[in-house]
Structures are given as structure tokens and as C-alpha cells.
Design a protein around this motif. Structure first.
Motif, PDB file in Angstrom:
ATOM      1  N   SER A  82       0.832  -1.204   0.000  1.00  0.00           N
ATOM      2  CA  SER A  82       0.000   0.000   0.000  1.00  0.00           C
ATOM      3  C   SER A  82       0.865   1.253   0.000  1.00  0.00           C
ATOM      4  O   SER A  82       0.596   2.208  -0.741  1.00  0.00           O
ATOM      5  CB  SER A  82      -0.914   0.005   1.231  1.00  0.00           C
ATOM      6  OG  SER A  82      -1.662   1.201   1.294  1.00  0.00           O
ATOM      7  N   LEU A 106       2.374   1.661  -3.461  1.00  0.00           N
ATOM      8  CA  LEU A 106       1.371   2.104  -4.432  1.00  0.00           C
ATOM      9  C   LEU A 106       1.084   3.597  -4.276  1.00  0.00           C
ATOM     10  O   LEU A 106       0.982   4.331  -5.267  1.00  0.00           O
ATOM     11  CB  LEU A 106       0.081   1.303  -4.264  1.00  0.00           C
ATOM     12  CG  LEU A 106       0.115  -0.140  -4.773  1.00  0.00           C
ATOM     13  CD1 LEU A 106      -1.142  -0.891  -4.342  1.00  0.00           C
ATOM     14  CD2 LEU A 106       0.240  -0.171  -6.302  1.00  0.00           C
ATOM     15  N   LYS A 140       3.475   0.487 -10.670  1.00  0.00           N
ATOM     16  CA  LYS A 140       2.149   0.226 -10.102  1.00  0.00           C
ATOM     17  C   LYS A 140       1.577  -1.087 -10.630  1.00  0.00           C
ATOM     18  O   LYS A 140       0.980  -1.862  -9.877  1.00  0.00           O
ATOM     19  CB  LYS A 140       1.212   1.386 -10.420  1.00  0.00           C
ATOM     20  CG  LYS A 140      -0.134   1.285  -9.712  1.00  0.00           C
ATOM     21  CD  LYS A 140      -0.938   2.561  -9.880  1.00  0.00           C
ATOM     22  CE  LYS A 140      -2.243   2.478  -9.083  1.00  0.00           C
ATOM     23  NZ  LYS A 140      -3.024   3.737  -9.186  1.00  0.00           N
ATOM     24  N   THR A 170       0.681  -4.238  -8.224  1.00  0.00           N
ATOM     25  CA  THR A 170      -0.691  -4.764  -8.187  1.00  0.00           C
ATOM     26  C   THR A 170      -0.685  -6.282  -8.258  1.00  0.00           C
ATOM     27  O   THR A 170      -1.497  -6.959  -7.602  1.00  0.00           O
ATOM     28  CB  THR A 170      -1.512  -4.177  -9.348  1.00  0.00           C
ATOM     29  OG1 THR A 170      -1.544  -2.749  -9.227  1.00  0.00           O
ATOM     30  CG2 THR A 170      -2.938  -4.705  -9.320  1.00  0.00           C
ATOM     31  N   ILE A 222      -0.097  -8.098  -4.814  1.00  0.00           N
ATOM     32  CA  ILE A 222      -1.107  -8.032  -3.745  1.00  0.00           C
ATOM     33  C   ILE A 222      -1.575  -9.441  -3.418  1.00  0.00           C
ATOM     34  O   ILE A 222      -1.993 -10.189  -4.301  1.00  0.00           O
ATOM     35  CB  ILE A 222      -2.300  -7.160  -4.184  1.00  0.00           C
ATOM     36  CG1 ILE A 222      -1.843  -5.714  -4.405  1.00  0.00           C
ATOM     37  CG2 ILE A 222      -3.411  -7.212  -3.138  1.00  0.00           C
ATOM     38  CD1 ILE A 222      -2.918  -4.823  -5.002  1.00  0.00           C
ATOM     39  N   GLN A 249      -6.503  -8.456   0.921  1.00  0.00           N
ATOM     40  CA  GLN A 249      -7.107  -7.129   0.969  1.00  0.00           C
ATOM     41  C   GLN A 249      -6.374  -6.222   1.956  1.00  0.00           C
ATOM     42  O   GLN A 249      -6.335  -5.004   1.781  1.00  0.00           O
ATOM     43  CB  GLN A 249      -8.587  -7.243   1.366  1.00  0.00           C
ATOM     44  CG  GLN A 249      -9.369  -5.947   1.256  1.00  0.00           C
ATOM     45  CD  GLN A 249      -9.447  -5.407  -0.165  1.00  0.00           C
ATOM     46  OE1 GLN A 249      -9.460  -6.177  -1.121  1.00  0.00           O
ATOM     47  NE2 GLN A 249      -9.474  -4.082  -0.307  1.00  0.00           N
ATOM     48  N   ASN A 293      -3.350  -5.862   2.234  1.00  0.00           N
ATOM     49  CA  ASN A 293      -2.236  -5.223   1.556  1.00  0.00           C
ATOM     50  C   ASN A 293      -2.610  -3.852   1.011  1.00  0.00           C
ATOM     51  O   ASN A 293      -1.733  -3.058   0.669  1.00  0.00           O
ATOM     52  CB  ASN A 293      -1.737  -6.080   0.392  1.00  0.00           C
ATOM     53  CG  ASN A 293      -1.168  -7.414   0.830  1.00  0.00           C
ATOM     54  OD1 ASN A 293      -1.156  -8.362   0.070  1.00  0.00           O
ATOM     55  ND2 ASN A 293      -0.693  -7.493   2.072  1.00  0.00           N
ATOM     56  N   LEU A 294      -3.917  -3.591   0.915  1.00  0.00           N
ATOM     57  CA  LEU A 294      -4.390  -2.332   0.337  1.00  0.00           C
ATOM     58  C   LEU A 294      -4.815  -1.323   1.385  1.00  0.00           C
ATOM     59  O   LEU A 294      -5.363  -0.268   1.049  1.00  0.00           O
ATOM     60  CB  LEU A 294      -5.549  -2.607  -0.624  1.00  0.00           C
ATOM     61  CG  LEU A 294      -5.197  -3.435  -1.867  1.00  0.00           C
ATOM     62  CD1 LEU A 294      -6.432  -3.691  -2.711  1.00  0.00           C
ATOM     63  CD2 LEU A 294      -4.128  -2.732  -2.696  1.00  0.00           C
ATOM     64  N   HIS A 337      -4.834   1.704   3.650  1.00  0.00           N
ATOM     65  CA  HIS A 337      -4.214   3.008   3.389  1.00  0.00           C
ATOM     66  C   HIS A 337      -3.076   3.271   4.367  1.00  0.00           C
ATOM     67  O   HIS A 337      -3.210   3.080   5.572  1.00  0.00           O
ATOM     68  CB  HIS A 337      -5.264   4.121   3.511  1.00  0.00           C
ATOM     69  CG  HIS A 337      -4.720   5.487   3.196  1.00  0.00           C
ATOM     70  ND1 HIS A 337      -4.513   5.921   1.904  1.00  0.00           N
ATOM     71  CD2 HIS A 337      -4.321   6.504   4.011  1.00  0.00           C
ATOM     72  CE1 HIS A 337      -4.024   7.150   1.937  1.00  0.00           C
ATOM     73  NE2 HIS A 337      -3.899   7.530   3.197  1.00  0.00           N
TER      74      HIS A 337
END
Length: 372
Positions: free
Chosen positions: A236, A239, A268, A272, A275, A278, A280-281, A283
Motif C-alpha cells: 500500500s 502504491l 504500479k 498490483t 497483492i 485485501q 495489503n491495500l 491506506h
């Protein structure tokens, strides 16, 4: 008594002024010496050495002298005050030795670098050079470099965790330490280095150049994510970092260049695919920093664009062209036209001061010793 006190204060002021004058003189002398030494070493790296009287040295001796010059610059960079004299163009030029056409130069410099970054003796921008080993034609040596990349990442993370766990560190102190030891902060330097590489794609149809970007980015990003195992909670952050570079900043050396945006998009896409969950995403809640000597905030550039003028823009582009020209000479053996190495070989696809360094100049903006 009052007059005596005044005299003493006057004497103290005089002593302080004298000491400051000596300090300024010493700094000026150090700057002159450092500049002269770096000029000499980079002249050898870029153009190749010559013997007294202008006699051309034999190829074997030219290789040895260029190797010594590159390793000497790297060792000088352990002194943080000397590191401040290294321009961005020369930082690039030094890095191109990682892909020098002469194997002896390439391998010796790589080993010197791994010893320096592995023991955290040089600032993190020099660790970015390791991405260039993705095109190393010697399979055994390339494997050694891959191991060095992972071990350095783990070492930096270990030191970072120790600092984070230390008592008495304020939030500001923690942020400053993060810029030094958080390995993810090497990525902006990787982007900038590749953005000025001679093999960067000339346009969006340049498939060979695009593969070059992908290979070298993945060579660095993959171990960076893998080093955290299944957690991979840095995805995250990375990214958001690529989005920041792509949408909010421009290259300080060429404000009209799209190279950083191309790299950010490529990075990016690679991230992606890494990953795993979830989580990992999630914020990243903190501030993200970028080296201010490499990246300019887009809004500031837009606000001042009328004052830049065509002349300044042309100067920036000439600086970029000069840097790429210098790189070509380095990869051809310091001015020789024969024996150049094609770095796009068919390899496997895949910025404050810190006492640890003695101080360095890798300032950010918001958004050890081995044997000789």
C-alpha cells in the motif's frame, strides 16, 4: 566592575568571531579540495585515464585506473560532508559503472557497493544502484547480487525496527530515521536513476525499452515486498508512493519529461500483481517523503512556469542530454568506442544528517568499512 565585564564580553565576542572565521575558511578549503578531487576522479570515469605527457595507457591499465576511480568515489561518499558535493548528474554517472562494458570494473564496483550499502556506510540513494544488476550477463554474479539486495533490505529493516522501538524518539525523529533506514524510501532513487538511463524507452512503442524498465523495477520491488513475507504491508505504501510521483511531482532535471510517470505506471502494475490479501491495500496513514533534489512539486512548477521561460527549460533538457551522453561513454569503457555492452540482454524476466553516515544530503520533501 561594569567596565571589566564589558571588556570580557568584548573579548568573548572577538574569540567567537575569530573561531567562526577559521571555521568558514576551513569549510571553504574542504570544499575546494573535495571539488578538485571529485573533478579528477570523474574525469577518469567519464573519459578514461591518460599517462603523463598525454600517452595513452594500455587497455588493461585503463581498466584498472577507472575501477580505482569509481571505487574511490564510492568510499569518499561514506563521509557525509563530501557527499553534499556530489551532483545528481555525477550520482547517475557513478551508477552506470554497475553496467560498465568492462567486467572487471563492473564486478569490482558492485562488490564495493554491496559492502558499503550492506553495512549502511553510505546514504540510501547509492543502494538504488543495485537495480542495475538486473542486466548482469554473468548468471552466477547476478545471483550473488540478488542475495545482496535481499540481505541489505533485511538489514535496513532491522535497524529501522530498533530505532522505532527505542524510547525517547519523538514523531519527528522517527520520520527522519524512516527516511534513512526504511528500505522503501530507496524506490524514488531507483525511479530517478532509471528515468535517466540511456536505454529508457524512446516512445510508447519501444517494446525493448519498456521491457528494460519492467525488468529493472521488478528486480528491486520484488525482494522489497517478499522481505515481509505474507504480511507484505508495504504494498500500500509503495502504491501510494508511485501515485505521488506520477501525479504530484516532476523530474527536477527535466520538468517536461514523462519518464517518471512511465516508470510509476510500470511500477504500479508490478505492485498490483504482488497483492496477496485485501489487507495489503490498507491506506498508509503517515506522510510520504520524496528527495527534494530529485523531485519538484507539480503545483509549484505550474505556479512558477511563467517565470521559467524557454531558456531555462532548454537548459534543463541540455543537462539531461549531457547526462545521457556521459553514461554512454561510461558504458563504453570511459570513452572507448569498442566493446560496448548491450544492457538489454536476454536476462530472466521477472534524502537531513544522520550520525550513522556522518551526515548526508538526502533531504526529503513531504508528499562501515570493508577491506581494501
Amino acid at each position: 566592575e561594569s567596565d571589566a565585564d564589558s571588556d570580557m564580553e568584548g573579548d568573548d565576542a572577538s574569540v567567537r568571531a575569530s573561531a567562526e572565521a577559521k571555521r568558514v575558511k576551513a569549510v571553504g578549503f574542504e570544499w575546494a579540495c573535495a571539488e578538485a578531487l571529485l573533478d579528477l576522479l570523474f574525469s577518469v570515469i567519464e573519459h578514461g585515464p591518460t599517462a603523463c605527457g598525454g600517452r595513452r595507457l594500455p587497455p588493461s591499465e585503463r581498466t584498472l585506473v577507472r575501477c580505482v576511480a569509481g571505487c574511490s568515489v564510492l568510499k569518499l561518499m561514506r563521509n557525509g560532508s563530501l557527499g553534499s558535493y556530489l551532483s545528481t548528474e555525477r550520482w547517475h554517472m557513478l551508477g552506470w559503472l554497475m553496467q560498465d562494458s568492462e567486467e572487471k570494473v563492473r564486478h569490482k564496483f558492485c562488490l564495493k557497493l554491496t559492502a558499503s550499502v550492506g553495512s549502511i556506510k553510505v546514504p540510501p540513494r547509492f543502494f538504488a544502484y543495485m537495480c542495475l544488476t538486473a542486466s548482469e550477463p554473468d548468471a552466477a554474479f547476478k545471483k550473488t547480487m540478488a542475495t545482496s539486495v535481499m540481505s541489505t533490505i533485511q538489514n535496513m529493516r532491522k535497524i529501522f525496527d530498533q530505532i522505532q522501538g527505542a524510547e525517547g524518539n519523538s514523531a519527528d525523529e522517527a520520520s527522519m530515521k524512516a527516511m534513512t533506514f526504511m528500505p522503501e524510501y530507496v524506490v524514488p532513487y531507483v525511479f530517478h536513476l532509471l528515468a535517466h538511463h540511456a536505454h529508457f524507452p524512446t516512445d510508447k512503442e519501444d517494446a525493448k525499452g519498456l521491457r528494460f524498465c519492467k525488468r529493472h523495477l521488478e528486480w528491486f520491488l520484488e525482494p522489497l515486498v517478499r522481505s515481509l513475507g505474507n504480511e507484505a504491508d508495504n504494498v500500500s505504501f509503495l502504491l501510494q508512493l508511485t501515485d505521488k510521483i506520477s501525479g504530484e511531482y516532476v523530474d527536477s532535471m527535466d520538468i517536461n519529461s514523462d519518464n517518471l510517470r512511465i516508470l510509476a505506471k510500470t511500477g504500479k502494475n508490478l505492485l498490483t500483481k504482488m497483492i496477496k490479501t485485501q489487507a495489503n491495500l490498507n491506506h498508509y496513514p503517515g506522510q510520504i517523503y520524496l528527495p527534494k533534489q530529485l523531485f519538484l512539486p507539480l503545483n509549484e512548477v505550474e505556479n512558477e512556469i511563467d517565470g521559467i521561460g524557454v531558456g531555462a527549460g532548454s537548459a534543463l533538457n541540455r543537462s539531461k542530454a549531457s547526462a545521457r551522453k556521459s553514461m554512454g561513454k561510461s558504458m563504453n569503457g570511459g570513452g572507448d568506442d569498442d566493446g560496448a555492452m548491450d544492457v538489454d540482454v536476454d536476462a530472466d524476466e521477472f534524502g537531513y544528517d544522520d550520525d550513522q553516515y556522518g551526515g548526508h544530503d538526502d533531504d526529503m520533501v513531504l508528499g562501515g568499512e570493508e577491506e581494501d
